[in-house]
Design an enzyme around this catalytic site. Structure first.
Site, PDB file in Angstrom:
ATOM      1  CD  GLN A  60      65.495  56.569 -47.439  1.00 33.65           C
ATOM      2  OE1 GLN A  60      65.408  57.714 -47.042  1.00 33.65           O
ATOM      3  NE2 GLN A  60      65.391  55.520 -46.633  1.00 33.65           N
ATOM      4  CB  SER A  64      90.457  24.303 -62.615  1.00 35.95           C
ATOM      5  OG  SER A  64      89.964  23.215 -61.852  1.00 35.95           O
ATOM      6  CG  ASN A  77      60.891  66.385 -50.341  1.00 39.15           C
ATOM      7  OD1 ASN A  77      61.404  65.485 -49.687  1.00 39.15           O
ATOM      8  ND2 ASN A  77      59.632  66.759 -50.178  1.00 39.15           N
ATOM      9  CD  GLU A 114      82.844  31.651 -67.425  1.00 35.05           C
ATOM     10  OE1 GLU A 114      82.273  30.593 -67.678  1.00 35.05           O
ATOM     11  OE2 GLU A 114      83.800  31.722 -66.629  1.00 35.05           O
ATOM     12  CE1 TYR A 121      61.877  61.682 -51.549  1.00 39.07           C
ATOM     13  CE2 TYR A 121      60.413  61.611 -49.654  1.00 39.07           C
ATOM     14  CZ  TYR A 121      61.584  61.229 -50.274  1.00 39.07           C
ATOM     15  OH  TYR A 121      62.462  60.392 -49.629  1.00 39.07           O
ATOM     16  CG  HIS A 158      71.292  30.836 -88.125  1.00 43.51           C
ATOM     17  ND1 HIS A 158      69.980  31.048 -87.743  1.00 43.51           N
ATOM     18  CD2 HIS A 158      71.418  31.407 -89.350  1.00 43.51           C
ATOM     19  CE1 HIS A 158      69.339  31.684 -88.710  1.00 43.51           C
ATOM     20  NE2 HIS A 158      70.190  31.927 -89.702  1.00 43.51           N
ATOM     21  CE  LYS A 173      88.071  23.902 -66.778  1.00 46.99           C
ATOM     22  NZ  LYS A 173      87.030  23.996 -67.780  1.00 46.99           N
TER      23      LYS A 173
HETATM   24  N1  ARG Z   1      66.656  60.113 -47.423  1.00 46.82           N
HETATM   25  C1  ARG Z   1      65.626  60.678 -48.251  1.00 46.82           C
HETATM   26  C2  ARG Z   1      65.737  60.077 -49.669  1.00 46.82           C
HETATM   27  O1  ARG Z   1      66.733  59.529 -49.961  1.00 46.82           O
HETATM   28  C3  ARG Z   1      65.786  62.155 -48.319  1.00 46.82           C
HETATM   29  C4  ARG Z   1      64.530  62.894 -48.588  1.00 46.82           C
HETATM   30  C5  ARG Z   1      63.615  62.835 -47.426  1.00 46.82           C
HETATM   31  N2  ARG Z   1      62.473  63.637 -47.620  1.00 46.82           N
HETATM   32  C6  ARG Z   1      61.383  63.460 -46.916  1.00 46.82           C
HETATM   33  N3  ARG Z   1      60.378  64.216 -47.165  1.00 46.82           N
HETATM   34  N4  ARG Z   1      61.297  62.546 -46.002  1.00 46.82           N
HETATM   35  O2  ARG Z   1      64.812  60.158 -50.440  1.00 46.82           O
END
Ligand code: ARG
Length: 459
Positions: free
Chosen positions: A323, A278, A111, A291, A318, A157, A284
């Site tokens: 992810q 084109s 994490n 674009e 987390y 405008h 063209k």
């Molecule tokens: N691949 C995970 C992500 O990108 C990494 C972290 C995973 N952590 C967990 N507690 N499963 O977030």
């Protein structure tokens, strides 16, 4: 077979569909360099704190360098079963150095690891965005310098409003981009705190030194709250928001190039290097790059909305939802850098059609405001009355099918008897732009001042 990563708790492997939805290695391998950098800083800190022996730390350090060179040399085999870049790197490290590899993850979680890796990656994108913007500003400044006193119609405008200078128009984008760059600079300062050492969410009982890893990774300080450190992605959202604003500016400039390069306007000619032909219409020359730049805002802002939507209801800390932050950010950052580079090339190559700009600037009664202003100055008319008199003169010219300077003095005097020969002095487009010397105005004098201010700023 038992899971390679957490076989202790699990007795069977995962379903193939589970692997497909769970694995992030296909995209987060882009974080390999940052992952290894973070691990090296972590291992060095663990050794300095006596949590790892020096010899284990040395083995890890050497091993990580080997992994990095394998990755950079294209010799690394990524495994989906190992889920993500973090586990892939660690598993390979284990193959290379053996037992010490298993000690690297002490006082760390994926994490804080992923938050650190992603932040390091995003930080580079902040820097790249700033550099890309400055390159484009320089290209615009070169255009401004060349045509500081060229006249063109200014529009509201998309109707002819008042004559402006080409340099002034170019500088308008230089200003917008200057704010864009300052947004990225500002965001970079705010985001530069290290999540490493927050561990899973609560911190750790090991005597780690988060200041040391923060410094090693170029962060200003460690993030103060471990829960916040592992669970926020505002540093990516702020990038995406700044990128969206910048892409919006690029899109407007692109739109102008599309209009200006049309046969109906002929204000500019784009180089062959940034145009396409084109397959059927031989005449063209299409502004495809413009674009595509105009369209990039769709992906970039889409990524911003996408990530906001992923994050908005997540409880701390987390969750695996997070992810989904990376592909959005990767795509948006790539799109922004490409759009900036393409626009820089297009602007550098662009040739403005000075004669056509001038012709257009003089048509459409563009100096009507100058005439009204003259009536105020020379005849002391209240502006509202001057506006009315000028409106009648425009109607007269329109009926005659001519422009304002083509009216005769008697014709003008039939609308207001006080008008003198002197009025013709203000009806020319060059007089018009030269007279607009108020601060920030379009007069070449002011434009040149702004150009030199920007040249100094971008040194
Ligand atoms: N691949 C995970 C992500 O990108 C990494 C972290 C995973 N952590 C967990 N507690 N499963 O977030």
């Amino acid at each position: 077979s038992a899971n390679q990563m957490w076989g202790g708790r699990f007795s069977t492997g995962v379903d193939a569909i589970m692997e497909a939805i769970n694995a992030s290695i296909d995209f987060d391998k882009r974080l390999a360099r940052q992952d290894i950098e973070g691990s090296r800083a972590h291992a060095a800190m663990l050794a300095a704190q006596g949590i790892l022996t020096d010899s284990d730390a040395e083995a890890i350090r050497e091993g990580l360098l080997t992994v990095l060179s394998e990755i950079e040399g294209g010799k690394f085999t990524y495994s989906r079963a190992l889920e993500d870049i973090h586990m892939n790197v660690e598993a390979r490290l284990k193959e290379i150095v053996g037992e010490p590899a298993g000690r690297l993850h002490t006082a760390r979680s994926r994490n804080d690891q992923v938050a650190t890796d992603f932040k390091l990656w995003m930080r580079d994108q902040y820097d790249a965005a700033i550099a890309g913007i400055e390159a484009l500003q320089k290209a615009l400044l070169a255009q401004a310098e060349q045509g500081a006193d060229w006249v063109m119609p200014g529009f509201t405008h998309l109707q002819t409003a008042q004559p402006v200078t080409w340099g002034h128009h170019m500088l308008a984008y230089v200003e917008m981009l200057g704010r864009d760059a300052s947004r990225f600079r500002d965001g970079r300062t705010r985001m530069n705190e290290s999540p490493l050492g927050a561990a899973a969410l609560a911190g750790t009982s090991f005597p780690i030194d988060r200041h040391m890893t923060a410094a090693a990774l170029g962060f200003d300080r460690p993030a103060a709250n471990s829960l916040d450190a592992v669970s926020d992605r505002d540093f990516a959202l702020e990038f995406l928001a700044s990128a969206s604003i910048c892409a919006m500016h690029l899109s407007r400039l692109a739109e102008e190039l599309v209009i200006w390069s049309s046969a109906q306007f002929r204000f500019v000619r784009m180089s062959d290097a940034f145009s396409t032909g084109s397959s059927i219409m031989p005449q063209k020359k299409n502004p495809d790059a413009a674009e595509l730049i105009r369209a990039k805002i769709g992906r970039i802002m889409g990524a911003m909305v996408g990530l906001f939507t992923v994050m908005k209801g997540l409880p701390l800390t987390y969750s695996k939802d997070m992810q989904e932050d990376k592909e959005q950010a990767f795509d948006a950052a790539d799109s922004l850098m490409l759009a900036l580079a393409a626009m820089t090339g297009m602007i550098a190559d662009l040739s403005a059609n000075r004669e056509e700009l001038e012709r257009a600037a003089a048509s459409g009664f563009s100096t009507a405001t100058d005439l009204a202003d003259w009536l105020v100055r020379a005849l002391n008319l209240p502006f509202r009355d001057a506006h009315h008199v000028t409106g009648s003169l425009v109607a007269m010219a329109e009926q005659k099918g001519c422009d304002l300077p083509d009216l005769t003095l008697p014709e003008m005097q039939s609308v207001h008897s006080g008008i003198t020969e002197e009025v013709f002095g203000v009806l020319g487009v060059y007089n018009s732009v030269a007279s607009r010397t108020s601060y920030g105005g379009t007069a070449p004098l002011r434009v040149r001042e702004q150009i030199s201010t920007w040249n100094e700023r971008l040194e």
